[in-house]
Motif scaffolding. Structure first.
Motif, PDB file in Angstrom:
ATOM      1  N   TYR A 116      93.417  87.375  51.049  1.00  0.00           N
ATOM      2  CA  TYR A 116      92.567  86.501  51.871  1.00  0.00           C
ATOM      3  C   TYR A 116      93.226  85.142  52.147  1.00  0.00           C
ATOM      4  N   ASN A 117      94.513  85.007  51.825  1.00  0.00           N
ATOM      5  CA  ASN A 117      95.277  83.780  52.059  1.00  0.00           C
ATOM      6  C   ASN A 117      94.646  82.538  51.439  1.00  0.00           C
ATOM      7  N   VAL A 118      94.223  82.654  50.188  1.00  0.00           N
ATOM      8  CA  VAL A 118      93.679  81.523  49.443  1.00  0.00           C
ATOM      9  C   VAL A 118      94.712  81.138  48.385  1.00  0.00           C
ATOM     10  N   PRO A 119      95.134  79.865  48.354  1.00  0.00           N
ATOM     11  CA  PRO A 119      96.123  79.465  47.345  1.00  0.00           C
ATOM     12  C   PRO A 119      95.558  79.543  45.929  1.00  0.00           C
ATOM     13  N   LEU A 162      92.576  88.364  40.421  1.00  0.00           N
ATOM     14  CA  LEU A 162      92.314  87.197  41.265  1.00  0.00           C
ATOM     15  C   LEU A 162      93.497  86.858  42.164  1.00  0.00           C
ATOM     16  N   GLN A 163      94.704  86.968  41.640  1.00  0.00           N
ATOM     17  CA  GLN A 163      95.863  86.663  42.479  1.00  0.00           C
ATOM     18  C   GLN A 163      95.986  87.653  43.630  1.00  0.00           C
ATOM     19  N   ASP A 164      95.722  88.930  43.371  1.00  0.00           N
ATOM     20  CA  ASP A 164      95.780  89.930  44.439  1.00  0.00           C
ATOM     21  C   ASP A 164      94.703  89.673  45.491  1.00  0.00           C
ATOM     22  N   GLY A 168      85.317  83.553  52.582  1.00  0.00           N
ATOM     23  CA  GLY A 168      86.145  82.544  53.233  1.00  0.00           C
ATOM     24  C   GLY A 168      85.763  81.124  52.868  1.00  0.00           C
ATOM     25  N   LYS A 169      84.943  80.946  51.845  1.00  0.00           N
ATOM     26  CA  LYS A 169      84.492  79.610  51.449  1.00  0.00           C
ATOM     27  C   LYS A 169      85.450  78.934  50.465  1.00  0.00           C
TER      28      LYS A 169
END
Length: 102
Positions: free
Chosen positions: A59-62, A52-54, A33-34
């Motif tokens: 984890y809802n990271v843009p 990486l996109q998956d 989550g960092k």
């Protein structure tokens, strides 16, 4: 997208120690989550890009796709880099706005 400003900001984030590079380290930061923003090189392999996109989606990271691996590496003062994560909310917000401008 203003590539030059993004690359300058990447250099600044590197000097401020608010950035992680390398596929495994980036995935680890996403899981913890960092990571606030993940940047992929436009010439990343399909396998790396999908992985990486998956992971970022779950984890809802843009994720944004930026310059090629050599331009990214040069901007941060290292060899070619395919993926990096921004760990600071302020840097991530500014870079996202630069990526999203017309």
């Amino acid at each position: 997208m203003n590539k030059e400003k993004i690359l300058q900001l990447l250099g600044l984030a590197t000097r401020a120690r608010k950035m992680i590079t390398g596929e495994e380290l980036v995935i680890s930061e996403v899981r913890r989550g960092k990571a606030k923003l993940v940047i992929l090189a436009e010439d990343a392999s399909d396998n790396t890009r999908k992985k990486l996109q998956d992971k970022c989606k779950s984890y809802n990271v843009p994720v944004r796709i930026g310059a090629n691996r050599y331009e990214i590496g040069h901007a941060i003062g290292k060899e070619a880099r395919v993926v990096l994560a921004i760990t600071d909310k302020g840097f991530a917000k500014k870079m996202t706005s630069l990526f999203d401008e017309n």
